[in-house]
Design an enzyme around this catalytic site. Structure first.
Site, PDB file in Angstrom:
ATOM      1  N   GLY A 259       3.009  -8.174   5.987  1.00 25.62           N
ATOM      2  CA  GLY A 259       3.592  -7.301   6.999  1.00 25.62           C
ATOM      3  C   GLY A 259       2.605  -6.214   7.366  1.00 25.62           C
TER       4      GLY A 259
ATOM      5  N   LEU B 175      -0.908  -2.689   2.344  1.00 30.26           N
ATOM      6  CA  LEU B 175      -2.319  -2.746   2.740  1.00 30.26           C
ATOM      7  C   LEU B 175      -2.921  -1.342   2.848  1.00 30.26           C
ATOM      8  CD1 LEU B 175      -2.149  -5.587   5.416  1.00 30.26           C
ATOM      9  CD2 LEU B 175      -2.992  -5.753   3.063  1.00 30.26           C
TER      10      LEU B 175
ATOM     11  N   HIS C  34      10.324  -2.309   4.391  1.00 31.58           N
ATOM     12  CA  HIS C  34       9.059  -1.643   4.043  1.00 31.58           C
ATOM     13  C   HIS C  34       8.292  -1.270   5.318  1.00 31.58           C
ATOM     14  CE1 HIS C  34       5.168  -1.513   1.549  1.00 31.58           C
ATOM     15  NE2 HIS C  34       4.743  -1.518   2.794  1.00 31.58           N
TER      16      HIS C  34
ATOM     17  N   HIS D 164       7.357   2.520   7.384  1.00 24.40           N
ATOM     18  CA  HIS D 164       6.062   3.006   7.898  1.00 24.40           C
ATOM     19  C   HIS D 164       6.241   3.724   9.231  1.00 24.40           C
ATOM     20  CE1 HIS D 164       2.893   1.606   5.230  1.00 24.40           C
ATOM     21  NE2 HIS D 164       3.401   0.384   5.171  1.00 24.40           N
TER      22      HIS D 164
HETATM   23 NI    NI Z   1       2.921  -1.120   3.780  1.00 21.82          NI
END
Ligand code: NI
Length: 172
Positions: free
Chosen positions: A46, A95, A136, A140
């Site tokens: 993702g 990431l 998730h 962000h």
């Molecule tokens: Ni993330």
């Protein structure tokens, strides 16, 4: 398509709130494509636009099993319209918080409303890994990282490790 650089915590843009897009036009569709390529290149499941420095409410996810064909989903202005009482605990990574993992508890199932890459309204019901991943990524868009669910002690430990890793890469 183009690969975009991914911001790493504690970058200030990762803490900011992203704004809804007016429509999925050519610019947003290109952003979605670039994000999919960037996600695959980084072996992620993702990616949210703020992670590539764009404060638009756009996310991409792909949780296909190994051996199955890719199944990217592009979502603009995603909104969780229902979530289950039942929770599930999943080990999450990010990431923007490279090589760090921790367990996070979230609703097990969700229903999400969004605009697809053709600017069409869609609704999707997700459970398991897909539900976790979408939640998730939507976090962000509100400046929330998975480490924000952890104790301050654990969060600081993880962020210190990320800093150290960044230092090593810079000198390598
Ligand atoms: Ni993330």
């Amino acid at each position: 398509m183009a690969r975009l650089p991914i911001l790493v915590a504690p970058h200030p843009v990762l803490k900011r709130k992203a704004q809804p897009v007016a429509a999925v036009d050519a610019r947003v569709a290109t952003l979605m494509d670039d994000m999919v390529e960037t996600m695959y290149d980084a072996a992620g499941i993702g990616l949210a636009a703020p992670q590539v420095g764009v404060l638009d409410r756009v996310i991409v996810v792909d949780v296909h099993e190994k051996g199955d064909p890719p199944n990217p989903i592009r979502l603009a202005n995603p909104e969780i319209v229902w979530s289950s009482e039942e929770k599930s605990v999943c080990e999450e990574g990010c990431l923007s918080v490279p090589e760090q993992y921790a367990e996070v508890t979230r609703p097990q199932r969700i229903r999400v409303r969004y605009l697809d890459e053709k600017n069409q309204p869609q609704e999707l019901e997700a459970d398991g890994m897909l539900a976790t991943c979408i939640q998730h990524e939507i976090d962000h868009l509100d400046g929330v990282l998975f480490v924000d669910y952890l104790s301050m002690l654990k969060r600081n430990m993880i962020l210190r490790k990320v800093q150290k890793l960044k230092g090593q890469k810079a000198t390598a």
